[in-house]
Design a protein around this motif. Structure first.
Motif, PDB file in Angstrom:
ATOM      1  N   SER A 205       0.659  -1.107  -0.027  1.00  0.00           N
ATOM      2  CA  SER A 205       0.040  -0.060  -0.109  1.00  0.00           C
ATOM      3  C   SER A 205       1.039   1.261   0.071  1.00  0.00           C
ATOM      4  O   SER A 205       0.256   2.550  -0.248  1.00  0.00           O
ATOM      5  CB  SER A 205      -1.058  -0.059   1.422  1.00  0.00           C
TER       6      SER A 205
ATOM      7  N   GLU B  20      -1.085   3.337  -5.457  1.00  0.00           N
ATOM      8  CA  GLU B  20      -2.227   4.019  -4.906  1.00  0.00           C
ATOM      9  C   GLU B  20      -3.659   3.447  -5.170  1.00  0.00           C
ATOM     10  O   GLU B  20      -3.683   2.571  -6.028  1.00  0.00           O
ATOM     11  CB  GLU B  20      -2.203   5.325  -6.013  1.00  0.00           C
ATOM     12  N   ASN B  21      -4.529   3.435  -4.311  1.00  0.00           N
ATOM     13  CA  ASN B  21      -5.763   3.096  -4.275  1.00  0.00           C
ATOM     14  C   ASN B  21      -5.814   1.596  -4.490  1.00  0.00           C
ATOM     15  O   ASN B  21      -6.581   0.913  -5.391  1.00  0.00           O
ATOM     16  CB  ASN B  21      -6.565   3.658  -5.536  1.00  0.00           C
TER      17      ASN B  21
ATOM     18  N   GLU C 204      -6.791  -0.467  -2.434  1.00  0.00           N
ATOM     19  CA  GLU C 204      -7.943  -1.249  -1.937  1.00  0.00           C
ATOM     20  C   GLU C 204      -9.173  -1.105  -3.172  1.00  0.00           C
ATOM     21  O   GLU C 204      -9.909  -2.166  -3.164  1.00  0.00           O
ATOM     22  CB  GLU C 204      -8.649  -0.338  -0.674  1.00  0.00           C
ATOM     23  N   ALA C 205      -9.243   0.029  -3.958  1.00  0.00           N
ATOM     24  CA  ALA C 205     -10.084  -0.130  -4.862  1.00  0.00           C
ATOM     25  C   ALA C 205      -9.842  -1.026  -5.878  1.00  0.00           C
ATOM     26  O   ALA C 205     -10.732  -1.422  -6.646  1.00  0.00           O
ATOM     27  CB  ALA C 205     -10.022   1.503  -5.615  1.00  0.00           C
TER      28      ALA C 205
END
Length: 271
Positions: free
Chosen positions: A203, A207-208, A210-211
């Motif tokens: 992480s 970037e992003n 989780e998305a």
């Protein structure tokens, strides 16, 4: 069963080799919430009636030697070692076994146990330092890494450099989500000192993330290099909040690159 082909990446490793020492290297992490225990049985004595000498060396993340001690096995067949005597810190601890007899296997059967507020997680020996001329499997084409990054969870990997400096490199990660989307990530690393340990949180570099995972899990393969050490990694997921919990295992070969043992197609009969 017929002929079994050798995997080319492991050429040079022979079951007939004479090993007078064995080694296992573990990541340790001690905080107010997590403690590390290194545990093993003196199976050399129990199974083979063999006396061995055991030495534990503790390093910080930058490879600085913090302590080295002989481990006494005369009073018990089971030994638990607490890196830094449970004091806070992280790095690598190596358990090295010496014998006048042939140990036959260069790995020592040892467990790394991580105790958290919510339970324990454990991993078998996954890496070791090399001391002879061998530098086999120092390029890590690794896989079998499941990530669960979310609002509360962060994924990570750990690998250990050995007894020579590893020059600067780009570590490559390929992440697959449940929709079969692919994300390629390159992480620049400076030179790794002798006995240095690297920990990478995905992480921090994606970037992003989780998305990209869309609320599900991901699968990661990677490529990295170390010197004078076996490249297998510790992999896991940990709590983002105050290090409340951590779950670990170790990576495995990425068989798309390494290949695998194959039976001769004429060797197996279905009759």
């Amino acid at each position: 069963m017929g002929r079994v082909k050798k995997v080319s990446q492991t050429s040079g490793i022979s079951k007939q080799d004479n090993y007078n020492y064995a080694s296992s290297t573990f990541y340790y992490k001690n905080t107010s919430k997590i403690k590390t225990i290194i545990s093993f049985l003196d199976y050399w004595k129990v199974k083979n009636n063999m006396n061995v000498d055991v030495e534990a060396s503790t390093y910080n993340m930058h490879g600085k030697l913090l302590s080295r001690e002989k481990i006494d096995l005369t009073k018990s067949n089971v030994k638990n070692i607490y890196p830094l005597n449970k004091n806070n810190g992280e790095g690598a601890i190596e358990i090295k076994i010496y014998s006048k007899k042939n140990l036959r296997v260069p790995y020592a059967a040892i467990m790394g146990i991580y105790q958290t507020q919510f339970g324990i997680t454990a991993v078998h020996s996954y890496s070791r330092y090399y001391y002879q001329k061998e530098n086999i499997l120092n390029i890590g084409y690794e896989g079998s890494w499941t990530i669960r990054d979310s609002k509360n969870i962060s994924s990570f990997c750990v690998f250990h450099n050995g007894t020579a400096i590893q020059k600067a490199q780009i570590v490559k990660f390929q992440i697959h989500n449940e929709k079969s989307d692919i994300l390629n990530i390159n992480v620049k690393l400076p030179a790794i000192p002798k006995n240095g340990t690297i920990k990478i949180k995905l992480s921090d570099h994606v970037e992003n993330l989780e998305a990209f995972l869309c609320g599900g899990i991901g699968v990661v393969s990677s490529e990295h290099q170390v010197k004078k050490s076996f490249s297998r990694m510790l992999i896991g997921n940990e709590s983002k909040k105050d290090g409340l919990d951590m779950q670990v295992t170790h990576s495995n070969f990425n068989y798309k690159i390494h290949g695998s043992d194959l039976l001769d197609k004429n060797a197996v009969s279905l009759k």
